[in-house]
Design a protein around this motif. Structure first.
Motif, PDB file in Angstrom:
ATOM      1  N   LEU A  73     -77.288 -30.185  10.373  1.00 26.64           N
ATOM      2  CA  LEU A  73     -78.166 -30.123  11.326  1.00 26.64           C
ATOM      3  C   LEU A  73     -79.254 -30.906  11.428  1.00 26.64           C
ATOM      4  O   LEU A  73     -79.794 -31.202  10.450  1.00 26.64           O
ATOM      5  CB  LEU A  73     -78.854 -28.756  10.961  1.00 26.64           C
ATOM      6  N   ARG A 124     -71.470 -24.221  18.454  1.00 24.71           N
ATOM      7  CA  ARG A 124     -71.738 -25.223  18.286  1.00 24.71           C
ATOM      8  C   ARG A 124     -70.338 -26.290  18.712  1.00 24.71           C
ATOM      9  O   ARG A 124     -70.422 -27.577  18.877  1.00 24.71           O
ATOM     10  CB  ARG A 124     -71.371 -25.362  16.392  1.00 24.71           C
ATOM     11  N   ALA A 160     -69.983 -26.970  11.159  1.00 21.59           N
ATOM     12  CA  ALA A 160     -69.518 -28.154  11.004  1.00 21.59           C
ATOM     13  C   ALA A 160     -68.599 -28.818  11.345  1.00 21.59           C
ATOM     14  O   ALA A 160     -67.270 -27.854  10.095  1.00 21.59           O
ATOM     15  CB  ALA A 160     -70.144 -28.712  10.341  1.00 21.59           C
ATOM     16  N   LEU A 193     -74.497 -21.647  12.407  1.00 18.66           N
ATOM     17  CA  LEU A 193     -74.164 -23.159  12.700  1.00 18.66           C
ATOM     18  C   LEU A 193     -73.528 -24.374  11.580  1.00 18.66           C
ATOM     19  O   LEU A 193     -72.506 -25.231  12.610  1.00 18.66           O
ATOM     20  CB  LEU A 193     -75.436 -23.514  13.520  1.00 18.66           C
ATOM     21  N   HIS A 194     -74.374 -24.160  10.563  1.00 13.96           N
ATOM     22  CA  HIS A 194     -73.592 -25.166   9.649  1.00 13.96           C
ATOM     23  C   HIS A 194     -72.044 -25.263   9.279  1.00 13.96           C
ATOM     24  O   HIS A 194     -71.859 -25.821   8.226  1.00 13.96           O
ATOM     25  CB  HIS A 194     -75.104 -25.344   8.713  1.00 13.96           C
ATOM     26  N   LEU A 232     -75.574 -31.822  14.531  1.00 15.09           N
ATOM     27  CA  LEU A 232     -75.730 -30.723  15.473  1.00 15.09           C
ATOM     28  C   LEU A 232     -77.339 -30.924  15.696  1.00 15.09           C
ATOM     29  O   LEU A 232     -78.054 -30.589  14.686  1.00 15.09           O
ATOM     30  CB  LEU A 232     -75.397 -29.059  15.671  1.00 15.09           C
TER      31      LEU A 232
END
Length: 225
Positions: free
Chosen positions: A153, A90, A112, A108-109, A118
């Protein structure tokens, strides 16, 4: 053949394929995959007007982006992503093409920073091998729904690689069907990332918006010891 000549030749082929498919070439983004090549090649590509480059490995993405800080390219992560590397991916990627499970999307979240968003795509597995990367086609909408519920996202669409044992046109037609199902639920998810050197014409015919092309532009990958 020089780097500039190879780039120009591929761009001509993309334009020809777009015309044959009745599409506007301006709707197609060419991503140059620079796996195993030095960061200097990315700088050379940027000097030739390339705006989008792709990397398969997190370590390579991270090191090249750090070395090329300030070079105006958009970095696409297109390889299989391990959940424990989500934060590193990321930090360095502008787009992640290979989100294939809820757990990876969640990682991925969680990685952040501030309110940055993203861009991500749902990777679809078009083979019968469950061990390959990608969610099964019937699971695509559910994964897309999950991603859409994560505010850091942005769901952009779908990605896939054509199986080696199937005609690319047939595989990409199936991908287009999945893409249409995702877009029916999420109208802004309009990207279809599909097509490499050997099959990008068929991908364009099926509606691909993003092509991932490597050695036909970059030349042979350097030998790694």
């Amino acid at each position: 053949m020089t780097l500039a000549a190879r780039l120009s030749a591929i761009d001509e082929q993309i334009a020809d394929a777009a015309r044959e498919a009745g599409r506007d070439v301006d709707d197609i983004t060419r991503i140059v995959v620079t796996k195993f090549h030095p960061a200097s090649l990315v700088a050379d590509l940027a000097a030739l007007g390339v705006t989008d480059v792709g990397e398969n490995r997190q370590q390579e993405l991270t090191s090249k982006r750090a070395e090329l800080e300030g070079v105006p390219v958009r970095w696409h992560f297109i390889g299989q992503a391990q959940t424990n590397k989500a934060a590193a991916i990321r930090r360095s990627a502008d787009v992640v093409h290979s989100v294939d499970r809820d757990r990876l999307a969640d990682a991925l979240h969680r990685a952040a920073e501030s309110d940055a968003v993203l861009d991500v795509l749902v990777q679809i597995n078009l083979t019968q091998d469950a061990g390959r990367g990608g969610v099964a086609p019937e699971g695509a909408v559910g994964l897309a729904d999950h991603i859409a519920g994560l505010p850091s996202l942005r769901l952009c669409g779908v990605m896939a690689v054509a199986p080696l044992d199937e005609e690319p046109a047939s595989a990409f037609a199936r991908l287009r069907s999945v893409a249409d199902a995702v877009r029916a639920q999420h109208p802004d998810a309009s990207w279809i990332s599909a097509g490499m050197t050997a099959d990008f014409a068929q991908a364009i015919q099926a509606g691909a918006t993003h092509l991932r092309i490597g050695s036909a532009i970059t030349g042979p990958r350097p030998v790694r010891g």
